[in-house]
Design a protein around this motif. Structure first.
Motif, short mmCIF file in Angstrom:
data_model
loop_
_atom_site.label_atom_id
_atom_site.label_comp_id
_atom_site.label_asym_id
_atom_site.label_seq_id
_atom_site.Cartn_x
_atom_site.Cartn_y
_atom_site.Cartn_z
N ILE A 56 -5.17 -0.02 -8.24
CA ILE A 56 -6.45 -0.22 -7.56
C ILE A 56 -6.18 -1.12 -6.36
CG2 ILE A 56 -8.78 -1.19 -7.72
CD1 ILE A 56 -8.63 -0.69 -10.77
N LEU A 57 -6.33 -0.56 -5.17
CA LEU A 57 -6.15 -1.35 -3.95
C LEU A 57 -7.46 -2.05 -3.62
CD1 LEU A 57 -4.13 1.20 -1.82
CD2 LEU A 57 -3.27 -0.76 -3.10
N SER A 58 -7.34 -3.25 -3.07
CA SER A 58 -8.54 -4.02 -2.75
C SER A 58 -8.29 -4.88 -1.53
CB SER A 58 -8.89 -4.92 -3.94
OG SER A 58 -9.94 -5.79 -3.61
N GLN A 77 -0.07 -7.40 -8.96
CA GLN A 77 1.34 -7.30 -8.66
C GLN A 77 1.51 -7.18 -7.15
OE1 GLN A 77 3.60 -4.39 -10.84
NE2 GLN A 77 2.45 -4.75 -12.73
N GLU A 78 2.66 -7.64 -6.69
CA GLU A 78 3.01 -7.52 -5.28
C GLU A 78 4.07 -6.43 -5.16
OE1 GLU A 78 4.18 -10.41 -1.60
OE2 GLU A 78 4.86 -10.99 -3.59
N VAL A 79 3.91 -5.56 -4.19
CA VAL A 79 4.87 -4.50 -3.94
C VAL A 79 5.61 -4.83 -2.65
CG1 VAL A 79 5.16 -2.02 -3.51
CG2 VAL A 79 3.36 -2.82 -5.05
N PRO A 133 -4.31 -10.23 -0.87
CA PRO A 133 -3.44 -10.24 0.31
C PRO A 133 -2.70 -8.91 0.47
CG PRO A 133 -3.08 -12.21 -1.04
CD PRO A 133 -3.97 -11.28 -1.83
N GLU A 134 -2.29 -8.62 1.68
CA GLU A 134 -1.55 -7.38 1.95
C GLU A 134 -0.31 -7.32 1.05
OE1 GLU A 134 0.68 -5.22 5.66
OE2 GLU A 134 -1.05 -6.49 6.07
#
Length: 93
Positions: free
Chosen positions: A35-37, A57-59, A41-42
């Motif tokens: 789920i992007l929001s 989580q950070e990608v 933060p980017e």
């Protein structure tokens, strides 16, 4: 309702059904649903799991590899809010 409005409503229904199918398929395969929001933060996203918990989580990339880094688990209340917000914004019941 005009023909254009009817077509737009139909497209919104199809979009919502497709998103729900992908979400269900991921859960059946024991995969998280991303789920992007814009509230994060980017590079970060919410990862919803079939058991109901949601992680942030950070990608990021290292060369050609895509990696993730666990940030934190959401509380049950936070997870419910994220899930409901996502469903509302995407027309999912």
């Amino acid at each position: 309702m005009t023909a254009l409005e009817q077509e737009m409503a139909l497209q919104k229904k199809k979009f919502a059904a497709t998103i729900e199918q992908i979400r269900t398929r991921n859960f059946m395969r024991n995969l998280p649903f991303l789920i992007l929001s814009d509230k994060l933060p980017e590079g970060q996203g919410f990862y919803e799991y079939a058991d109901g918990h949601i992680e942030i989580q950070e990608v990021y990339t290292i060369g050609a590899d895509i990696e993730t880094r666990f940030i934190r688990n959401l509380s049950e209340i936070e997870a419910k809010e994220v899930r409901e917000d996502f469903k509302r914004k995407n027309g999912i019941n």
